[in-house]
Write a protein that holds these residues in place. Structure first.
Motif, short mmCIF file in Angstrom:
data_model
loop_
_atom_site.label_atom_id
_atom_site.label_comp_id
_atom_site.label_asym_id
_atom_site.label_seq_id
_atom_site.Cartn_x
_atom_site.Cartn_y
_atom_site.Cartn_z
N ARG A 90 0.07 -2.84 27.30
CA ARG A 90 0.51 -4.08 27.95
C ARG A 90 -0.61 -4.60 28.85
O ARG A 90 -1.06 -3.90 29.76
CB ARG A 90 1.78 -3.83 28.77
CG ARG A 90 2.42 -5.11 29.29
CD ARG A 90 3.74 -4.82 29.97
NE ARG A 90 3.58 -4.06 31.19
CZ ARG A 90 4.58 -3.66 31.97
NH1 ARG A 90 5.83 -3.93 31.61
NH2 ARG A 90 4.36 -2.98 33.06
N THR A 124 -1.94 -7.59 31.45
CA THR A 124 -1.41 -8.58 32.38
C THR A 124 -2.25 -9.84 32.35
O THR A 124 -3.38 -9.86 31.86
CB THR A 124 -1.38 -8.00 33.80
OG1 THR A 124 -2.73 -7.77 34.24
CG2 THR A 124 -0.62 -6.68 33.84
N VAL A 140 -4.48 -13.98 22.58
CA VAL A 140 -3.19 -13.49 23.06
C VAL A 140 -2.79 -14.31 24.27
O VAL A 140 -3.63 -14.92 24.92
CB VAL A 140 -3.24 -11.99 23.40
CG1 VAL A 140 -3.51 -11.16 22.17
CG2 VAL A 140 -4.29 -11.72 24.47
N PRO A 159 -0.07 -14.20 27.78
CA PRO A 159 0.91 -13.45 28.57
C PRO A 159 2.16 -14.28 28.85
O PRO A 159 2.23 -15.03 29.82
CB PRO A 159 0.15 -13.14 29.87
CG PRO A 159 -0.84 -14.25 30.00
CD PRO A 159 -1.22 -14.66 28.60
N ASP A 160 3.16 -14.16 28.01
CA ASP A 160 4.38 -14.94 28.15
C ASP A 160 5.61 -14.08 28.45
O ASP A 160 6.74 -14.57 28.39
CB ASP A 160 4.64 -15.74 26.87
CG ASP A 160 4.72 -14.84 25.65
OD1 ASP A 160 4.42 -13.64 25.78
OD2 ASP A 160 5.08 -15.35 24.56
N MET A 161 5.40 -12.81 28.78
CA MET A 161 6.52 -11.92 29.08
C MET A 161 6.61 -11.69 30.58
O MET A 161 5.67 -11.17 31.19
CB MET A 161 6.33 -10.58 28.36
CG MET A 161 7.47 -9.61 28.58
SD MET A 161 7.18 -8.01 27.82
CE MET A 161 5.84 -7.39 28.83
N TRP A 189 3.03 -11.91 34.91
CA TRP A 189 3.15 -12.16 33.48
C TRP A 189 2.30 -11.15 32.71
O TRP A 189 1.24 -10.73 33.18
CB TRP A 189 2.68 -13.58 33.13
CG TRP A 189 3.50 -14.66 33.74
CD1 TRP A 189 3.19 -15.38 34.86
CD2 TRP A 189 4.77 -15.15 33.29
NE1 TRP A 189 4.18 -16.29 35.13
CE2 TRP A 189 5.16 -16.17 34.18
CE3 TRP A 189 5.59 -14.83 32.22
CZ2 TRP A 189 6.34 -16.87 34.04
CZ3 TRP A 189 6.78 -15.52 32.07
CH2 TRP A 189 7.15 -16.53 32.97
N CYS A 235 1.72 -9.24 28.36
CA CYS A 235 1.99 -9.30 26.92
C CYS A 235 1.63 -7.96 26.30
O CYS A 235 0.71 -7.27 26.76
CB CYS A 235 1.22 -10.44 26.25
SG CYS A 235 -0.58 -10.28 26.38
N TRP A 236 2.36 -7.59 25.25
CA TRP A 236 2.06 -6.37 24.51
C TRP A 236 1.07 -6.70 23.40
O TRP A 236 1.25 -7.68 22.66
CB TRP A 236 3.33 -5.79 23.90
CG TRP A 236 4.25 -5.16 24.89
CD1 TRP A 236 5.40 -5.71 25.41
CD2 TRP A 236 4.12 -3.88 25.49
NE1 TRP A 236 5.99 -4.84 26.29
CE2 TRP A 236 5.22 -3.71 26.36
CE3 TRP A 236 3.18 -2.87 25.38
CZ2 TRP A 236 5.40 -2.56 27.11
CZ3 TRP A 236 3.36 -1.72 26.14
CH2 TRP A 236 4.46 -1.57 26.98
N VAL A 237 0.02 -5.91 23.26
CA VAL A 237 -0.99 -6.12 22.21
C VAL A 237 -1.11 -4.83 21.39
O VAL A 237 -1.28 -3.75 21.95
CB VAL A 237 -2.35 -6.51 22.82
CG1 VAL A 237 -2.30 -7.92 23.34
CG2 VAL A 237 -2.76 -5.56 23.93
#
Length: 244
Positions: free
Chosen positions: A79, A81, A108, A110-112, A133, A135-137
């Protein structure tokens, strides 16, 4: 004082409750409207999630689509940031500012929203307040791409490698330096491209006659991708490409 002037003065002095709600909603969306944060989210709190695994054989996002050079995740997914992505982009811009017209793409986003509760807090009473915020990559995903301006100053591989190395130092994952000739990735496995697909962005299109005894790749398919030389014939395997 006229009736219209009195009405205007009263409306400016005491705004209606609906005006307060409208102002607060606009302020909330404006605060989130940055380059490293979405302008609107349907759910302010989401589950933690896990690293996405391409169980169906998807190779999307593992090669360059815009630039000439880039970095791709080599180790385990993680994850990332928004602050880490911003730091990586900033250090690349600082390194490449001497070259006019250099472009940077971030693959990518970060929208989570990540919510955090304080330490030694009793269970219950909600998930927690918004913190940052992220995102998983997954493994094999391209993070950044860079390229020089067409017809302008040339971006040398040494300069690109140094800028991407500085960006990799700001990220919590191990990455590889790639160019347009890089193979697709399926987890930790390299998938070579066919000769007629060399230089293209993805394995889409193209049809050749398969050669007996050599590995073949199904273009556009997901579950019928042959990697280790064992292919199960199915009714949906219509597009077959020989991997040279």
């Amino acid at each position: 004082m006229s009736l219209l002037a009195a009405f205007r003065r009263c409306s400016l002095a005491t705004p209606l409750p609906s005006q307060h709600l409208l102002t607060s909603s606009i302020t909330r969306q404006t605060r989130l409207a940055t380059k490293f944060a979405p302008t609107y989210v349907r759910h302010p709190r989401v589950h933690k999630g896990r690293v996405p695994i391409p169980t169906g054989g998807s190779i999307k996002g593992t090669t360059l689509n815009h630039g000439e050079y880039g970095i791709r995740i080599r180790g385990d997914g993680m994850r990332i940031t928004a602050k880490q992505l911003q730091a990586a982009e900033t250090v690349m811009k600082r390194k490449l500012k001497v070259i006019k017209g250099v472009k940077i793409w971030m693959r990518v986003f970060p929208d989570m929203p990540v919510c955090v509760k304080g330490n030694e807090t009793r269970m219950g009473k909600g998930k927690g307040s918004f913190e940052y915020w992220a995102c998983w990559v997954p493994t094999g995903r391209v993070l950044f791409e860079i390229a020089g301006e067409p017809g302008g100053a040339e971006l040398r591989p040494e300069m690109a490698r140094e800028a991407l190395r500085l960006a990799a130092d700001k990220l919590p994952v191990t990455v590889d330096f790639i160019d347009k000739s890089a193979c697709h990735r399926l987890g930790n496995l390299d998938i070579p491209r066919p000769a007629e697909m060399a230089g293209k962005s993805s394995l889409t299109g193209g049809l050749t006659t398969p050669v007996e005894g050599q590995p073949r790749y199904i273009v556009g398919g997901v579950r019928n991708l042959r990697v280790l030389g064992v292919e199960k014939p199915t009714a949906s395997s219509s597009h077959i490409v020989h991997a040279s």
